[in-house]
Design an enzyme around this catalytic site. Sequence first.
Site, mmCIF file in Angstrom:
data_model
loop_
_atom_site.group_PDB
_atom_site.id
_atom_site.type_symbol
_atom_site.label_atom_id
_atom_site.label_comp_id
_atom_site.label_asym_id
_atom_site.label_seq_id
_atom_site.Cartn_x
_atom_site.Cartn_y
_atom_site.Cartn_z
ATOM 1 C CE LYS A 1 -1.576 2.992 2.640
ATOM 2 N NZ LYS A 1 -1.576 4.182 1.767
ATOM 3 C CB CYS B 1 13.107 9.623 7.823
ATOM 4 S SG CYS B 1 14.081 8.579 6.753
ATOM 5 C CD GLU C 1 13.536 1.495 9.146
ATOM 6 O OE1 GLU C 1 14.051 2.545 9.563
ATOM 7 O OE2 GLU C 1 14.084 0.389 9.242
ATOM 8 C CD GLU D 1 10.022 13.518 11.001
ATOM 9 O OE1 GLU D 1 8.852 13.126 11.091
ATOM 10 O OE2 GLU D 1 10.944 12.837 10.542
HETATM 11 P P1 NAD Z 1 2.297 8.861 7.268
HETATM 12 O O1 NAD Z 1 2.509 8.119 8.518
HETATM 13 O O2 NAD Z 1 1.215 9.851 7.216
HETATM 14 O O3 NAD Z 1 2.007 7.835 6.069
HETATM 15 C C1 NAD Z 1 2.862 6.758 5.782
HETATM 16 C C2 NAD Z 1 2.043 5.626 5.239
HETATM 17 O O4 NAD Z 1 1.209 5.147 6.288
HETATM 18 C C3 NAD Z 1 1.109 6.028 4.099
HETATM 19 O O5 NAD Z 1 1.028 4.983 3.169
HETATM 20 C C4 NAD Z 1 -0.200 6.214 4.817
HETATM 21 O O6 NAD Z 1 -1.324 6.016 4.004
HETATM 22 C C5 NAD Z 1 -0.121 5.124 5.873
HETATM 23 N N1 NAD Z 1 -0.959 5.362 7.037
HETATM 24 C C6 NAD Z 1 -1.327 6.557 7.582
HETATM 25 N N2 NAD Z 1 -2.147 6.353 8.642
HETATM 26 C C7 NAD Z 1 -2.271 5.001 8.768
HETATM 27 C C8 NAD Z 1 -3.001 4.171 9.661
HETATM 28 N N3 NAD Z 1 -3.766 4.676 10.629
HETATM 29 N N4 NAD Z 1 -2.907 2.832 9.503
HETATM 30 C C9 NAD Z 1 -2.143 2.297 8.524
HETATM 31 N N5 NAD Z 1 -1.459 3.039 7.639
HETATM 32 C C10 NAD Z 1 -1.519 4.369 7.762
HETATM 33 O O7 NAD Z 1 3.703 9.469 6.894
HETATM 34 P P2 NAD Z 1 4.054 10.334 5.615
HETATM 35 O O8 NAD Z 1 3.568 11.707 5.868
HETATM 36 O O9 NAD Z 1 3.660 9.638 4.369
HETATM 37 O O10 NAD Z 1 5.657 10.285 5.664
HETATM 38 C C11 NAD Z 1 6.399 11.118 6.441
HETATM 39 C C12 NAD Z 1 6.886 10.422 7.686
HETATM 40 O O11 NAD Z 1 7.604 9.243 7.347
HETATM 41 C C13 NAD Z 1 7.872 11.263 8.450
HETATM 42 O O12 NAD Z 1 7.581 11.211 9.817
HETATM 43 C C14 NAD Z 1 9.205 10.612 8.168
HETATM 44 O O13 NAD Z 1 10.192 10.832 9.125
HETATM 45 C C15 NAD Z 1 8.831 9.194 8.062
HETATM 46 N N6 NAD Z 1 9.821 8.448 7.278
HETATM 47 C C16 NAD Z 1 10.650 7.576 7.935
HETATM 48 C C17 NAD Z 1 11.631 6.898 7.230
HETATM 49 C C18 NAD Z 1 12.552 5.941 7.917
HETATM 50 O O14 NAD Z 1 13.147 5.118 7.234
HETATM 51 N N7 NAD Z 1 12.701 6.003 9.206
HETATM 52 C C19 NAD Z 1 11.749 7.075 5.867
HETATM 53 C C20 NAD Z 1 10.898 7.980 5.249
HETATM 54 C C21 NAD Z 1 9.932 8.646 5.972
#
Ligand code: NAD
Length: 474
Positions: free
Chosen positions: A169, A278, A244, A378
Amino acid sequence: MIIRDRLYIDGQWVTAAGQKTLQVVNPATEEVIAEVPAGSAPDAAAAVRAARAAFADWAAAPLEERAAWLKKLAAGLQARAEELATLITAELGMPLDLSRSIQTDMPLDIIEGYADMLDCFQDEHIDSAVVVREPVGVVACITPWNYPLLQIVLKVAPALLAGCTVVLKPSELTPLDAFLLADVVAEVGLPAGVFNLVSGSGEEVGEALARHPEVDMISFTGSTRAGRRVSELGAATIKRVALELGGKSPALVLDDADLSAAIEATLDNCFINSGQTCDAMTRLLVPEALYERTVAMATEKAKAYTVADPVGSKAKLGPLVSARQQQRVRDYIQKGIEEGAELLCGGGEQPAGLKRGYYVQPTIFGGVTPEMTIAREEIFGPVLSIISYKDEEEAVRIANDTDYGLAAAVWSADEQRAHAVARRLRAGQVAVNGGADNLIAPFGGYKQSGNGREMGRYGLEEFFEIKAILSPQK
Ligand code: NAD
């Protein structure tokens, strides 16, 4: 306008259960450029059924065969590399040159690297027991938008090599590269059900996958908030959950460091992908005695970070991914000003000459103290906080004074000293004096930056179950 009106389930492009769609917006033009299905729980369930049905044969296939499929996927993607880079720039906003190298070449290298990683499956002998590595099962991969294909392949490639089947997804903001990946999966003829794609929202599809009893593992990259939710839902059926998550990484400059090199590397790292990274170094920690020089050098060097259209310009920074993200970052900049940090350059206004697009100027705050919001949360935008410290002890304390622990950097002319400090930092990856990128070294977080590791051998091991087969003592 790109219209993708089907999901990829069980080796077929199928119509989604519902009628709803998601619109993809180009953040540089603010125009809708594509539509994809907003999948729902029944779609997620169909994909999980397909992945479950395909699991036994895929897990039993010879390792070399699975590795050969990865090579075919890499070759199929390579043939469409320019299209991929262009798509990712259109959905994300990263300057095209960088999309070619970081968002396209790098993920392809990672797939190739896993295709060659066959020596991690060896049995191990412990007295009379033989320890074998087996695939964990059906894996739901939930990914974010900031390095969309990279984050997908960091899960999908090792999962497939390990013998797992996958339901992906992707982020609702950047799903187009995932559809192209599914095109390639279909083209090369990967066995039905081994890879499935269900686009949709986190609340609907993501949560359905996290709840589903036939999903054995969730591999999640995204915000700490959503990671927490996925963990809660997965707990009901004791799923393995690899997370992550976010970061607030410090670059710690010791008093003997090459200050110019440290500042340059920190700015590069903080501003790349418009700060939507991230492991971005968003806190620059410098000795009090070097603070004024740091401010002068950082503001001067910041001028090189041009913000412009990601296509057809020499931009270093493109727009942020969405209007919402732009507003979020502007709100943090405002908060920094209100809490008394000194705005050294940049700010919340639209950059000059850019009438549309979700841009934010590269922004540096000085005089930041560890308790300020901009030093703790962040931001996920191009915003750097400079914090001064009295001595090494205080520097280490400030660096570790965070809920996160994804990455850090240490700078010193004395490599041994830098390594000693690196060992005291509570973070999954620490770069010493600008340590080179390493696509096979483990990457992942301490504390609320997550658990589990991605990349290389450690990333592969996440997808193994470990079985001990006991024999009678001889
Ligand atoms: P997000 O958490 O909003 O979304 C990430 C994914 O999770 C999307 O596919 C989203 O649809 C899904 N999601 C959201 N709510 C959910 C739920 N309740 N249940 C299941 N899935 C759900 O994050 P984002 O805004 O897409 O990405 C930014 C974040 O990702 C930042 O906090 C960043 O630091 C983190 N990030 C971490 C890494 C790492 O490797 N540590 C890498 C890239 C990004």
